[in-house]
Design an enzyme around this catalytic site. Sequence first.
Site, PDB file in Angstrom:
ATOM      1  N   LYS A 189      -8.991   5.088 -19.591  1.00  0.00           N
ATOM      2  CA  LYS A 189      -9.285   5.502 -20.962  1.00  0.00           C
ATOM      3  C   LYS A 189      -8.037   5.339 -21.846  1.00  0.00           C
ATOM      4  O   LYS A 189      -7.555   4.239 -22.009  1.00  0.00           O
ATOM      5  CB  LYS A 189      -9.826   6.939 -20.948  1.00  0.00           C
ATOM      6  N   ARG A 235       0.845  -1.204   0.000  1.00  0.00           N
ATOM      7  CA  ARG A 235       0.000   0.000   0.000  1.00  0.00           C
ATOM      8  C   ARG A 235       0.880   1.255   0.000  1.00  0.00           C
ATOM      9  O   ARG A 235       0.567   2.255  -0.631  1.00  0.00           O
ATOM     10  CB  ARG A 235      -0.963   0.006   1.193  1.00  0.00           C
ATOM     11  N   TYR A 267     -17.138  15.843 -15.128  1.00  0.00           N
ATOM     12  CA  TYR A 267     -17.511  14.424 -15.220  1.00  0.00           C
ATOM     13  C   TYR A 267     -18.484  14.055 -14.077  1.00  0.00           C
ATOM     14  O   TYR A 267     -18.298  14.481 -12.932  1.00  0.00           O
ATOM     15  CB  TYR A 267     -16.240  13.551 -15.156  1.00  0.00           C
ATOM     16  N   ASP A 302      -8.120  17.743 -14.903  1.00  0.00           N
ATOM     17  CA  ASP A 302      -8.413  16.383 -15.367  1.00  0.00           C
ATOM     18  C   ASP A 302      -8.000  16.332 -16.843  1.00  0.00           C
ATOM     19  O   ASP A 302      -8.616  16.967 -17.695  1.00  0.00           O
ATOM     20  CB  ASP A 302      -9.913  16.106 -15.183  1.00  0.00           C
TER      21      ASP A 302
HETATM   22  N1  PLP Z   1     -12.642  11.945 -15.506  1.00  0.00           N
HETATM   23  C1  PLP Z   1     -13.162  11.812 -16.734  1.00  0.00           C
HETATM   24  C2  PLP Z   1     -13.024  12.923 -17.721  1.00  0.00           C
HETATM   25  C3  PLP Z   1     -13.835  10.645 -17.086  1.00  0.00           C
HETATM   26  O1  PLP Z   1     -14.357  10.534 -18.327  1.00  0.00           O
HETATM   27  C4  PLP Z   1     -13.975   9.600 -16.124  1.00  0.00           C
HETATM   28  C5  PLP Z   1     -14.688   8.361 -16.451  1.00  0.00           C
HETATM   29  O2  PLP Z   1     -15.372   8.255 -17.439  1.00  0.00           O
HETATM   30  C6  PLP Z   1     -13.419   9.794 -14.853  1.00  0.00           C
HETATM   31  C7  PLP Z   1     -12.742  10.957 -14.589  1.00  0.00           C
HETATM   32  C8  PLP Z   1     -13.527   8.727 -13.799  1.00  0.00           C
HETATM   33  O3  PLP Z   1     -12.618   7.692 -14.028  1.00  0.00           O
HETATM   34  P1  PLP Z   1     -12.841   6.161 -13.640  1.00  0.00           P
HETATM   35  O4  PLP Z   1     -14.066   5.688 -14.374  1.00  0.00           O
HETATM   36  O5  PLP Z   1     -11.575   5.506 -14.068  1.00  0.00           O
HETATM   37  O6  PLP Z   1     -13.052   6.116 -12.171  1.00  0.00           O
END
Ligand code: PLP
Length: 395
Positions: free
Chosen positions: A199, A50, A102, A174
């Site tokens: 992604k 961890r 998001y 992000d």
């Molecule tokens: N940020 C963006 C722009 C996303 O499109 C997503 C998920 O679709 C996330 C964060 C969250 O990521 P995760 O699904 O890996 O938890």
Amino acid sequence: MADDYQFSTRIVRDTVRVDPETGAANVPVYLSSTFHQRDFDHFGKYDYTRSGNPTRDALENAIADLEGGVRGFAFASGMAAISTAFLLLSAGDHAVVPKNVYGGTFRILTEVLGRLGIDHTFVDTTRLDEVRSAIRPNTKVIYVETPSNPTLKVSDIRAIAKIAKVHRCYTFVDNTFMTPVFQRPLQLGADLVLHSATKFISGHSDVIAGLAVAGNKELADKLYFLQNALGAVLGVQDSWLLLRGLKTLDVRIKKSAASALKIASFFSDRPEVKKVFYPGLPGHPGSKIQKQQAMSGGAVLSFELENEEAAHTFVNHVSLPIFAVSLGAVESILSYPPKMSHAELSEAERIKAGIGSGLLRLSVGLEDADDLIKDFTRGLTAINEKKQETVTSVN
Ligand code: PLP
């Protein structure tokens, strides 16, 4: 000096680490939760996974170098990375956040962080006046997600980071849609970069993962403390898979983005398409800022058909993309935001956010662009045929 190398070379150098003991070309998968200490008084670099693991370290060091930061962190999901980052704030603090952030980030802010006394204001981060006027004496973070989902709105990272510095608050970005191949927020003045590595960085729709990169040591130390304290770390095997995905990120996302531009231009010329959302197209309202801060419009675009029925017909008549949530994979992914990522919005809220009933989002994969265009032509032709049938039956 490693810094002299081009990005594509650095990706390979960062992810291919020859094992000094065996010569193995790949970072070993250290499936060990604990580590033997050879000396009673002086412990080695690793003690418990961890807190740190050599496979995860290789990934964390790679993403830190690629984003140009001081330290990288791998988490069990994008949401684990984002939630841990927001816990850098304390009760009484405030964050300025994009309206169209998001959905998972929206949920954490509205349903969890508020309960802990961390407040937020949603603004249109494409409008700097809105960002400025939302700042309060207790604002600690301006959060940016650019381009946004699904309408690909572009926020000016450099300008927002400048505003944040004046008000002594952090800028978190992000960077999921762009990846460090196209956009490096730390170089534009941001303090922390976040990724849903599920992604493009994974790239194969097979891992759920998150990454964070801190731009300075103070933030890195605080985030490391939280990563270890909260424990939402990425597993060892998934860390290895992500390292493997990262090796090909540069070629994958560049090919997908070149196809996305071609497909966006194709849709722009079709009468069945009311609007195309792609920041790489010159007519896009954010294209100028996108050009200043990123090297491409990316591999995701949205397009608006006449109505839900047209979107339905299109989805039923194309055969190459999968119809699913998520993005950033080798296969093209078509999604219908009104019933998928944005299903929780009321119709009025959805329309206000620019998400019409005919909107489809496309994450362009590695298929041949002309094959995809042929496939989409079939989808659009089916819409026309269906319309024609309706007219004939009415007459
Ligand atoms: N940020 C963006 C722009 C996303 O499109 C997503 C998920 O679709 C996330 C964060 C969250 O990521 P995760 O699904 O890996 O938890």
